[in-house]
Structures are given as structure tokens and as C-alpha cells.
Write a protein that holds these residues in place. Sequence first.
Motif, PDB file in Angstrom:
ATOM      1  N   GLU A   1       5.957   3.320   0.584  1.00 41.67           N
ATOM      2  CA  GLU A   1       5.428   2.797  -0.679  1.00 41.67           C
ATOM      3  C   GLU A   1       5.653   1.293  -0.779  1.00 41.67           C
ATOM      4  OE1 GLU A   1       7.622   5.419  -0.600  1.00 41.67           O
ATOM      5  OE2 GLU A   1       6.208   7.056  -0.990  1.00 41.67           O
ATOM      6  N   ASP A   2       6.820   0.833  -0.317  1.00 42.54           N
ATOM      7  CA  ASP A   2       7.120  -0.598  -0.323  1.00 42.54           C
ATOM      8  C   ASP A   2       6.206  -1.358   0.638  1.00 42.54           C
ATOM      9  OD1 ASP A   2       9.160  -0.092  -2.159  1.00 42.54           O
ATOM     10  OD2 ASP A   2      10.689   0.076  -0.594  1.00 42.54           O
ATOM     11  N   VAL A   3       5.946  -0.762   1.792  1.00 32.80           N
ATOM     12  CA  VAL A   3       5.059  -1.382   2.772  1.00 32.80           C
ATOM     13  C   VAL A   3       3.653  -1.497   2.186  1.00 32.80           C
ATOM     14  CG1 VAL A   3       3.979  -1.088   5.044  1.00 32.80           C
ATOM     15  CG2 VAL A   3       6.428  -0.647   4.754  1.00 32.80           C
ATOM     16  N   ARG A   4       3.202  -0.469   1.509  1.00 30.59           N
ATOM     17  CA  ARG A   4       1.871  -0.508   0.885  1.00 30.59           C
ATOM     18  C   ARG A   4       1.774  -1.604  -0.172  1.00 30.59           C
ATOM     19  NH1 ARG A   4       1.744   5.908  -0.119  1.00 30.59           N
ATOM     20  NH2 ARG A   4       1.223   6.578   1.998  1.00 30.59           N
ATOM     21  N   VAL A   5       2.808  -1.728  -0.982  1.00 31.35           N
ATOM     22  CA  VAL A   5       2.819  -2.761  -2.026  1.00 31.35           C
ATOM     23  C   VAL A   5       2.787  -4.151  -1.384  1.00 31.35           C
ATOM     24  CG1 VAL A   5       4.237  -3.821  -3.833  1.00 31.35           C
ATOM     25  CG2 VAL A   5       3.907  -1.345  -3.800  1.00 31.35           C
ATOM     26  N   LEU A   6       3.617  -4.351  -0.365  1.00 32.28           N
ATOM     27  CA  LEU A   6       3.624  -5.639   0.328  1.00 32.28           C
ATOM     28  C   LEU A   6       2.277  -5.928   0.972  1.00 32.28           C
ATOM     29  CD1 LEU A   6       7.138  -5.708   2.066  1.00 32.28           C
ATOM     30  CD2 LEU A   6       6.314  -7.217   0.251  1.00 32.28           C
TER      31      LEU A   6
ATOM     32  N   ASN B   1      -3.884  10.623  11.850  1.00 37.96           N
ATOM     33  CA  ASN B   1      -3.224   9.991  10.715  1.00 37.96           C
ATOM     34  C   ASN B   1      -4.267   9.395   9.778  1.00 37.96           C
ATOM     35  OD1 ASN B   1      -1.922   7.829   9.096  1.00 37.96           O
ATOM     36  ND2 ASN B   1      -0.102   8.508  10.189  1.00 37.96           N
ATOM     37  N   ILE B   2      -4.360   9.955   8.596  1.00 37.65           N
ATOM     38  CA  ILE B   2      -5.368   9.554   7.627  1.00 37.65           C
ATOM     39  C   ILE B   2      -5.176   8.099   7.203  1.00 37.65           C
ATOM     40  CG2 ILE B   2      -6.280  10.022   5.318  1.00 37.65           C
ATOM     41  CD1 ILE B   2      -5.356  12.994   5.800  1.00 37.65           C
ATOM     42  N   GLU B   3      -3.939   7.703   7.000  1.00 37.57           N
ATOM     43  CA  GLU B   3      -3.668   6.342   6.515  1.00 37.57           C
ATOM     44  C   GLU B   3      -4.047   5.292   7.557  1.00 37.57           C
ATOM     45  OE1 GLU B   3      -0.288   4.141   3.815  1.00 37.57           O
ATOM     46  OE2 GLU B   3       0.066   6.149   4.585  1.00 37.57           O
ATOM     47  N   LEU B   4      -3.777   5.573   8.820  1.00 37.26           N
ATOM     48  CA  LEU B   4      -4.170   4.640   9.880  1.00 37.26           C
ATOM     49  C   LEU B   4      -5.690   4.515   9.954  1.00 37.26           C
ATOM     50  CD1 LEU B   4      -1.687   5.590  12.758  1.00 37.26           C
ATOM     51  CD2 LEU B   4      -1.742   3.454  11.442  1.00 37.26           C
ATOM     52  N   ARG B   5      -6.358   5.634   9.871  1.00 41.21           N
ATOM     53  CA  ARG B   5      -7.822   5.607   9.921  1.00 41.21           C
ATOM     54  C   ARG B   5      -8.395   4.892   8.702  1.00 41.21           C
ATOM     55  NH1 ARG B   5      -9.620   9.912  13.526  1.00 41.21           N
ATOM     56  NH2 ARG B   5     -11.737   9.351  12.947  1.00 41.21           N
ATOM     57  N   PHE B   6      -7.726   5.025   7.557  1.00 41.00           N
ATOM     58  CA  PHE B   6      -8.158   4.319   6.348  1.00 41.00           C
ATOM     59  C   PHE B   6      -7.972   2.803   6.516  1.00 41.00           C
ATOM     60  CE2 PHE B   6      -7.040   2.656   2.049  1.00 41.00           C
ATOM     61  CZ  PHE B   6      -8.323   2.704   1.514  1.00 41.00           C
TER      62      PHE B   6
ATOM     63  N   ASP C   1      -0.098  13.179  -0.443  1.00 42.60           N
ATOM     64  CA  ASP C   1       0.315  11.973  -1.153  1.00 42.60           C
ATOM     65  C   ASP C   1      -0.788  11.617  -2.168  1.00 42.60           C
ATOM     66  OD1 ASP C   1       0.777   9.310  -1.967  1.00 42.60           O
ATOM     67  OD2 ASP C   1       1.756   8.822  -0.069  1.00 42.60           O
ATOM     68  N   LEU C   2      -0.535  11.918  -3.442  1.00 44.55           N
ATOM     69  CA  LEU C   2      -1.566  11.731  -4.467  1.00 44.55           C
ATOM     70  C   LEU C   2      -1.956  10.277  -4.673  1.00 44.55           C
ATOM     71  CD1 LEU C   2      -0.540  14.383  -7.146  1.00 44.55           C
ATOM     72  CD2 LEU C   2      -2.347  14.516  -5.411  1.00 44.55           C
ATOM     73  N   LYS C   3      -0.997   9.365  -4.582  1.00 45.95           N
ATOM     74  CA  LYS C   3      -1.313   7.936  -4.722  1.00 45.95           C
ATOM     75  C   LYS C   3      -2.262   7.488  -3.620  1.00 45.95           C
ATOM     76  CE  LYS C   3       2.805   6.268  -7.092  1.00 45.95           C
ATOM     77  NZ  LYS C   3       3.985   5.392  -6.996  1.00 45.95           N
ATOM     78  N   LEU C   4      -1.925   7.836  -2.385  1.00 48.49           N
ATOM     79  CA  LEU C   4      -2.769   7.466  -1.258  1.00 48.49           C
ATOM     80  C   LEU C   4      -4.133   8.145  -1.364  1.00 48.49           C
ATOM     81  CD1 LEU C   4      -3.117   5.964   1.401  1.00 48.49           C
ATOM     82  CD2 LEU C   4      -2.107   7.951   2.559  1.00 48.49           C
ATOM     83  N   LYS C   5      -4.128   9.399  -1.786  1.00 49.01           N
ATOM     84  CA  LYS C   5      -5.384  10.136  -1.947  1.00 49.01           C
ATOM     85  C   LYS C   5      -6.302   9.425  -2.944  1.00 49.01           C
ATOM     86  CE  LYS C   5      -6.810  14.923  -2.571  1.00 49.01           C
ATOM     87  NZ  LYS C   5      -6.310  16.282  -2.773  1.00 49.01           N
TER      88      LYS C   5
ATOM     89  N   ASN D   1     -10.993   6.352  -4.250  1.00 49.36           N
ATOM     90  CA  ASN D   1     -11.621   5.252  -4.998  1.00 49.36           C
ATOM     91  C   ASN D   1     -12.321   4.267  -4.076  1.00 49.36           C
ATOM     92  OD1 ASN D   1     -10.843   6.297  -7.496  1.00 49.36           O
ATOM     93  ND2 ASN D   1      -8.932   5.151  -7.515  1.00 49.36           N
ATOM     94  N   TYR D   2     -11.716   3.981  -2.942  1.00 47.24           N
ATOM     95  CA  TYR D   2     -12.329   3.052  -1.996  1.00 47.24           C
ATOM     96  C   TYR D   2     -13.624   3.637  -1.440  1.00 47.24           C
ATOM     97  CZ  TYR D   2     -12.814  -0.491   1.570  1.00 47.24           C
ATOM     98  OH  TYR D   2     -13.286  -1.522   2.340  1.00 47.24           O
ATOM     99  N   LEU D   3     -13.599   4.921  -1.090  1.00 49.63           N
ATOM    100  CA  LEU D   3     -14.805   5.553  -0.552  1.00 49.63           C
ATOM    101  C   LEU D   3     -15.930   5.593  -1.575  1.00 49.63           C
ATOM    102  CD1 LEU D   3     -13.192   8.481   1.479  1.00 49.63           C
ATOM    103  CD2 LEU D   3     -14.322   6.454   2.399  1.00 49.63           C
ATOM    104  N   LYS D   4     -15.578   5.828  -2.842  1.00 53.96           N
ATOM    105  CA  LYS D   4     -16.593   5.810  -3.909  1.00 53.96           C
ATOM    106  C   LYS D   4     -17.199   4.432  -4.055  1.00 53.96           C
ATOM    107  CE  LYS D   4     -14.496   9.510  -6.573  1.00 53.96           C
ATOM    108  NZ  LYS D   4     -13.625   9.820  -7.721  1.00 53.96           N
ATOM    109  N   LYS D   5     -16.352   3.418  -3.971  1.00 50.20           N
ATOM    110  CA  LYS D   5     -16.823   2.035  -4.102  1.00 50.20           C
ATOM    111  C   LYS D   5     -17.738   1.654  -2.957  1.00 50.20           C
ATOM    112  CE  LYS D   5     -14.417  -1.506  -2.902  1.00 50.20           C
ATOM    113  NZ  LYS D   5     -13.434  -2.512  -2.624  1.00 50.20           N
ATOM    114  N   GLU D   6     -17.449   2.160  -1.767  1.00 45.92           N
ATOM    115  CA  GLU D   6     -18.239   1.823  -0.579  1.00 45.92           C
ATOM    116  C   GLU D   6     -19.544   2.618  -0.469  1.00 45.92           C
ATOM    117  OE1 GLU D   6     -17.814  -0.613   1.832  1.00 45.92           O
ATOM    118  OE2 GLU D   6     -16.385  -1.261   0.308  1.00 45.92           O
ATOM    119  N   SER D   7     -19.716   3.623  -1.300  1.00 44.52           N
ATOM    120  CA  SER D   7     -20.925   4.459  -1.231  1.00 44.52           C
ATOM    121  C   SER D   7     -22.160   3.705  -1.646  1.00 44.52           C
ATOM    122  CB  SER D   7     -20.789   5.677  -2.123  1.00 44.52           C
ATOM    123  OG  SER D   7     -19.745   6.486  -1.666  1.00 44.52           O
TER     124      SER D   7
END
Length: 155
Positions: A24-29, A100-105, A140-144, A149-155
Motif C-alpha cells: 500500500e505504501d509503494v502504491r501511494v509513493l 500477477n494482475i498488478e504487474l499486468r495493470f 484486494d478491493l482497493k486495487l480492484k 475505474n481505469y478500464l472504464k476510463k480507457e473504454s
Amino acid sequence: MRSYLLCFFLFHGLSLSAKTPEIEDVRVLFHKAESSQKVCIELIELLEPYNDKNNALFLGYRGSANMLMAKHLINPFIKLSYFKKGKLMLEKAIQFDQKNIELRFLRYTFQTNVPSFLNYNDNKENDRVFLLQSLNRLNDLKLKNIISNYLKKES
């Protein structure tokens, strides 16, 4: 001999006290690094000890931070150098942990945002499909929410 032992215990103690950062800290940074070169440097340094053998996700974030660093620089050759270095790290992390979903994201966000002349868009559609298919199994609900939201924005 005493000084050698003292040094050994000091350094050994330091390595034991070095704590693995929380994701979570890495994501914030990482989010802050987008607008701050200083934070970007801090993130790269924080994740320096990680590689595909001990933490592929942190290697992916380190690579992403290197690519992000290019945004903060002026010299085009240095910008390209950071981008290429980061791209190799991110690709190595994904190669090690392809599911890994996060890496692919992370890769998807770069491939949808970098200029086309960098030719970094080969996996954009595959990653999008993978993310859409994998979103439901993400705990991970935050990551989900971030990915959704990003995928919706990119649609």
C-alpha cells in the motif's frame, strides 16, 4: 578482530532491521512519483533490493518508477535510458509472474499512456483482456477499484 566482529554485527543488525515495505505504501509513493521527481527517486531507491527472485511485484514497481522518472527529466537521451531500463525491469517481473494482475495493470497503464514512437504497446490488448477476465478473482478491493475505474476510463 574486535572491530571486524563489531562491524559484522552492526551490518548484520542493520540488514535484519531493514523492513520490507508494505505494498500500500509503494502504491501511494508510486502515485505521488508521477508529479514529484524527488518521490520518484525515493521509490527507486526503496525498491533497489528487489528483483525477480525475491519480489517480482516490487521489481515491477521499480521498473515502472524508472519509466516514470523519464517524465521528470529534460535530456532526451537520459529520458530514453530510464525508460528502457524500467521497461526491461517491468517485462522481467511479468515474465517471472505472468499471472500477477498488478504487474499486468502497471504495464497496461504505461502502454496506454506512453508516446507511440516508443513502440511500447505490443501487449496492450492482451493485458486489457487479461485484466477484465481477472478482475473478479482479485481480493484486494482497493486495487480492484483502481483497475476497474481505469478500464472504464480507457473504454
